[in-house]
Design a protein around this motif. Structure first.
Motif, short mmCIF file in Angstrom:
data_model
loop_
_atom_site.label_atom_id
_atom_site.label_comp_id
_atom_site.label_asym_id
_atom_site.label_seq_id
_atom_site.Cartn_x
_atom_site.Cartn_y
_atom_site.Cartn_z
N TYR A 140 -16.19 -0.15 3.04
CA TYR A 140 -14.70 -0.03 2.70
C TYR A 140 -13.86 -1.02 3.42
O TYR A 140 -14.16 -1.40 4.70
N GLY A 173 -7.28 4.10 -2.44
CA GLY A 173 -7.83 4.36 -1.01
C GLY A 173 -7.75 5.99 -0.73
O GLY A 173 -7.09 6.54 -1.47
N CYS A 217 -3.14 5.18 -2.33
CA CYS A 217 -3.79 6.22 -1.43
C CYS A 217 -3.19 7.60 -1.60
O CYS A 217 -2.19 7.98 -0.88
N ILE A 233 0.83 -1.11 0.05
CA ILE A 233 0.01 0.11 0.01
C ILE A 233 0.79 1.49 0.04
O ILE A 233 1.69 1.31 0.84
N VAL A 250 -13.20 4.13 -5.06
CA VAL A 250 -12.17 4.14 -4.01
C VAL A 250 -12.76 3.12 -2.94
O VAL A 250 -13.83 2.83 -2.42
N SER A 251 -11.82 2.11 -2.64
CA SER A 251 -12.35 1.13 -1.61
C SER A 251 -11.69 0.92 -0.28
O SER A 251 -11.90 -0.08 0.38
N TYR A 252 -10.30 1.60 -0.21
CA TYR A 252 -9.70 1.28 1.23
C TYR A 252 -9.78 2.89 1.67
O TYR A 252 -9.72 3.95 1.09
N ALA A 253 -9.62 2.90 2.94
CA ALA A 253 -9.34 4.11 3.69
C ALA A 253 -8.46 3.94 4.85
O ALA A 253 -8.54 3.16 5.87
N VAL A 287 -2.37 -1.21 -3.49
CA VAL A 287 -3.41 0.09 -3.11
C VAL A 287 -2.53 1.15 -3.10
O VAL A 287 -1.52 1.49 -2.68
N SER A 334 -5.91 -0.75 -6.61
CA SER A 334 -6.94 -0.24 -6.04
C SER A 334 -6.73 1.00 -5.29
O SER A 334 -5.55 1.39 -5.30
#
Ligand code: PGA
Length: 248
Positions: free
Chosen positions: A121, A62, A42, A7, A88-91, A40, A60
Motif C-alpha cells: 500500500y 484508499g 478515501c 486526495i 484499494v491501494s492507499y491507506a 485518490v 484510486s
C-alpha cells in the motif's frame, strides 16, 4: 511535471447510492477533464465495495483506517487483507482524529506503516501541531517527533509515501496557515527526510491538509515542495472536489 496528489477523505460521511453516484460522477469528470494529478478517494469502508464495483480507471481508492493484522480476534476492526478484491491501494495513517478519539499513539502508527507498506500500500501519514503547540512555538519539534515513526519503513520500500502536514487548528475550521508558515513546515519535513530517510527521498511526497477549498488550493499548490492536498469537508460535494482537481 512532478507527481501531484489530490486526495479526498470523506471521514464518516456519505453512504449507499450517494457514494456510488459520486464515484460515477468523479470518473466521468476525469474522463472529460484529464488531469496530471493522481486523484485518490478515501470513503468510509462500507462504501468501498459499491465504489469499487464502478471499476474506476481515473482515480484510486484508499482506506481511512485498518488494523495491522490479516485476521484475528480484533472486535470492530477490519484488515487490509479483507480488501484484496477491491483495488484499494492507499491507506491514511495517523490522522489527528484517530490520534485524539482512539488514542492512536506513535507505536501503533509505526506498526501500521510497516504493515501497510509490506502489503504494497501507499501510505498517507498525517502529522501536524495542535493550537497549543503552535502557541508554544514548538511546531517544528512536534513535526520532527511525529516523523520518527517513518523509521519503521521497510528498508527496501519504494512505494509512494505521502506525508500530509495538517495543523490540527486548520482542520474543519476554515482557517489556514499563512503560505510562509506552510512553507517553513515543508522545509522542516524535507530537512528531516534528507537527514534521516535519504534512501526514500524519491518516493516521499509532502501534502498539505486542513480547510483546503477551490479558493485556496492554487496558492497552496504553488508552495515550493508541496506535492498535493488532502481534502476533508470540501471533498463531500462532487462539484467542490472536482473544482479543486480542476485548479490543480
Ligand atoms: P478539512 O479536513 O479539509 O475538512 O479541514 C482535512 C482533513 O482532516 O484531512
Amino acid at each position: 511535471m512532478s507527481t501531484r496528489y489530490i486526495i479526498a477523505n470523506w471521514k464518516m460521511n456519505i453512504k449507499g447510492d450517494e457514494a456510488r453516484e459520486y464515484a460515477i460522477g468523479l470518473e466521468q469528470y476525469l474522463v472529460n477533464n484529464p488531469t496530471q494529478s493522481t486523484v485518490v478517494l478515501c470513503p468510509p469502508i462500507l462504501c468501498l465495495p459499491s465504489i469499487s464495483s464502478v471499476k474506476p480507471t481515473q482515480f484510486s481508492l484508499g482506506v481511512q483506517n485498518f488494523y495491522p493484522m490479516d485476521s484475528g480476534s480484533v472486535t470492530g476492526e477490519h484488515s487490509l487483507a479483507m480488501l484484496d478484491s477491491l483495488n484499494v491501494s492507499y491507506a491514511i495513517i495517523g490522522h489527528s482524529e484517530r490520534r485524539i478519539l482512539f488514542n492512536e499513539d506513535e507505536d501503533s502508527i509505526a506498526r501500521k506503516i510497516k504493515y501497510a507498506v509490506e502489503k504494497g500500500y501507499s501510505i498517507i501519514l498525517c502529522i501536524g501541531e495542535s493550537r497549543e503547540e503552535r502557541e508554544l512555538g514548538i511546531t517544528q519539534q512536534r513535526i520532527e517527533q511525529q516523523l520518527q515513526v517513518l523509521s519503521s519503513l521497510p528498508k527496501e520500500s519504494t512505494t509512494p509515501i505521502c506525508i500530509a502536514y495538517e495543523p490540527l487548528w486548520a482542520i474543519g475550521t476554515g482557517i489556514i496557515p499563512q503560505v510562509d508558515e506552510i512553507a517553513t513546515c515543508v522545509q522542516s519535513i524535507k530537512k528531516y527526510i534528507d537527514e534521516n530517510l535519504d534512501q526514500y527521498s524519491k518516493s516521499i511526497y509532502t501534502l498539505y491538509g486542513g480547510s483546503v477549498t477551490q479558493d485556496n488550493v492554487a496558492s497552496i499548490l504553488a508552495i515550493d515542495g508541496i506535492h498535493g492536498v488532502l481534502v476533508g469537508s470540501a471533498s463531500l460535494q462532487l462539484d467542490s472536489f472536482t473544482g479543486i482537481i480542476g485548479k490543480s
